[in-house]
Design a protein around this motif. Structure first.
Motif, short mmCIF file in Angstrom:
data_model
loop_
_atom_site.label_atom_id
_atom_site.label_comp_id
_atom_site.label_asym_id
_atom_site.label_seq_id
_atom_site.Cartn_x
_atom_site.Cartn_y
_atom_site.Cartn_z
N GLU A 1 -8.70 41.42 34.99
CA GLU A 1 -7.35 41.59 35.55
C GLU A 1 -7.30 41.26 37.04
N GLU A 2 -8.32 41.68 37.79
CA GLU A 2 -8.36 41.40 39.24
C GLU A 2 -8.47 39.89 39.49
N GLU A 3 -9.24 39.20 38.65
CA GLU A 3 -9.38 37.75 38.80
C GLU A 3 -8.07 37.04 38.50
N ILE A 4 -7.36 37.52 37.50
CA ILE A 4 -6.05 36.94 37.16
C ILE A 4 -5.10 37.11 38.33
N GLU A 5 -5.07 38.29 38.92
CA GLU A 5 -4.17 38.54 40.05
C GLU A 5 -4.53 37.64 41.24
N THR A 6 -5.81 37.51 41.54
CA THR A 6 -6.24 36.64 42.63
C THR A 6 -5.85 35.19 42.35
N PHE A 7 -6.04 34.76 41.12
CA PHE A 7 -5.67 33.40 40.73
C PHE A 7 -4.18 33.18 40.94
N LEU B 1 -2.56 32.51 31.14
CA LEU B 1 -1.37 32.46 30.31
C LEU B 1 -0.66 33.81 30.42
N LEU B 2 0.62 33.75 30.80
CA LEU B 2 1.43 34.96 30.94
C LEU B 2 2.53 34.95 29.89
N GLU B 3 2.89 36.12 29.44
CA GLU B 3 4.06 36.29 28.58
C GLU B 3 4.95 37.29 29.29
N SER C 1 -3.55 36.81 30.11
CA SER C 1 -4.93 36.52 29.75
C SER C 1 -5.37 35.32 30.57
N GLY C 2 -6.66 35.26 30.83
CA GLY C 2 -7.18 34.14 31.60
C GLY C 2 -8.57 33.77 31.15
N ILE C 3 -8.87 32.49 31.25
CA ILE C 3 -10.22 32.01 30.94
C ILE C 3 -10.65 31.07 32.05
N LYS C 4 -11.97 30.94 32.19
CA LYS C 4 -12.49 30.05 33.22
C LYS C 4 -13.85 29.51 32.79
N HIS C 5 -14.15 28.37 33.34
CA HIS C 5 -15.48 27.77 33.17
C HIS C 5 -15.88 27.29 34.55
N THR C 6 -16.90 27.87 35.12
CA THR C 6 -17.27 27.56 36.50
C THR C 6 -18.74 27.22 36.65
N GLN C 7 -19.31 26.59 35.63
CA GLN C 7 -20.71 26.22 35.72
C GLN C 7 -20.99 24.94 34.95
N PHE C 8 -22.05 24.28 35.35
CA PHE C 8 -22.49 23.09 34.64
C PHE C 8 -23.19 23.51 33.35
N PRO C 9 -22.98 22.79 32.28
CA PRO C 9 -23.76 23.08 31.08
C PRO C 9 -25.24 22.81 31.35
N SER C 10 -26.11 23.44 30.60
CA SER C 10 -27.54 23.36 30.88
C SER C 10 -28.07 21.94 30.95
N GLU C 11 -27.52 21.01 30.17
CA GLU C 11 -28.04 19.64 30.21
C GLU C 11 -27.64 18.89 31.47
N HIS C 12 -26.73 19.45 32.30
CA HIS C 12 -26.31 18.79 33.54
C HIS C 12 -26.88 19.46 34.78
#
Length: 154
Positions: free
Chosen positions: A16-22, A93-95, A142-153
């Motif tokens: 929730e805190e990350e969503i608010e900051t975003f 995503l907000l409703e 709700s929120g999702i994030k991807h902030t890393q390289f996959p292991s093969e990269h």
């Protein structure tokens, strides 16, 4: 794939805190309003009014489909996203529900509305057209994030 299945590849659900900051650091997204045949999608800037609301400023013409659909919507969704690279992105995503902010209350939200990013054409048009402000009361997020390289990269 589901969010749970994608977690093994580095996808994270936002707290929730990350969503608010975003929401505090972004300024535009895509509003989805219920339509007759399909959702009506509109790119739209916003002002963040704390953890429970956003403010949208509409510059209206004589007939505004966006205004009509907003006035008749029981609920709507708003998607905010930032994709810096294919390995570093976030989305929320907000409703929520809408309430018209009467001009007599605009001064109360002036701080939130100050400095909101919007295309220059709408700033200019807003001085000569009908303007309406809506409060989008957030009922679910709700929120999702991807902030890393996959292991093969790495």
């Amino acid at each position: 794939m589901t969010i749970n299945e994608l977690k093994r590849y580095g996808l994270e659900e936002m707290r929730e805190e990350e969503i608010e900051t975003f929401l505090e650091t972004q300024s535009f997204g895509v509003l989805g309003l219920p339509g007759k045949r399909a959702p009506y999608l509109v790119p739209l800037s916003y002002a963040f009014g704390g953890n429970s609301s956003l403010y949208f400023t509409y510059v209206l013409g004589e007939e505004s489909k966006k205004e009509q659909l907003t006035d008749s919507a029981d609920r709507a969704r708003y998607l905010i996203y930032n994709a810096e690279t294919m390995f570093n992105w976030e989305s929320v995503l907000l409703e929520g529900t809408f309430k018209t902010v009467p001009p007599s209350e605009w001064a109360d939200i002036a701080d939130e509305l100050e400095g909101v990013w919007r295309p220059e054409i709408f700033k200019t048009a807003g001085t000569s057209r009908n303007v309406k402000i809506f409060e989008f009361e957030i009922v679910d997020s709700s929120g999702i994030k991807h902030t890393q390289f996959p292991s093969e990269h790495k």
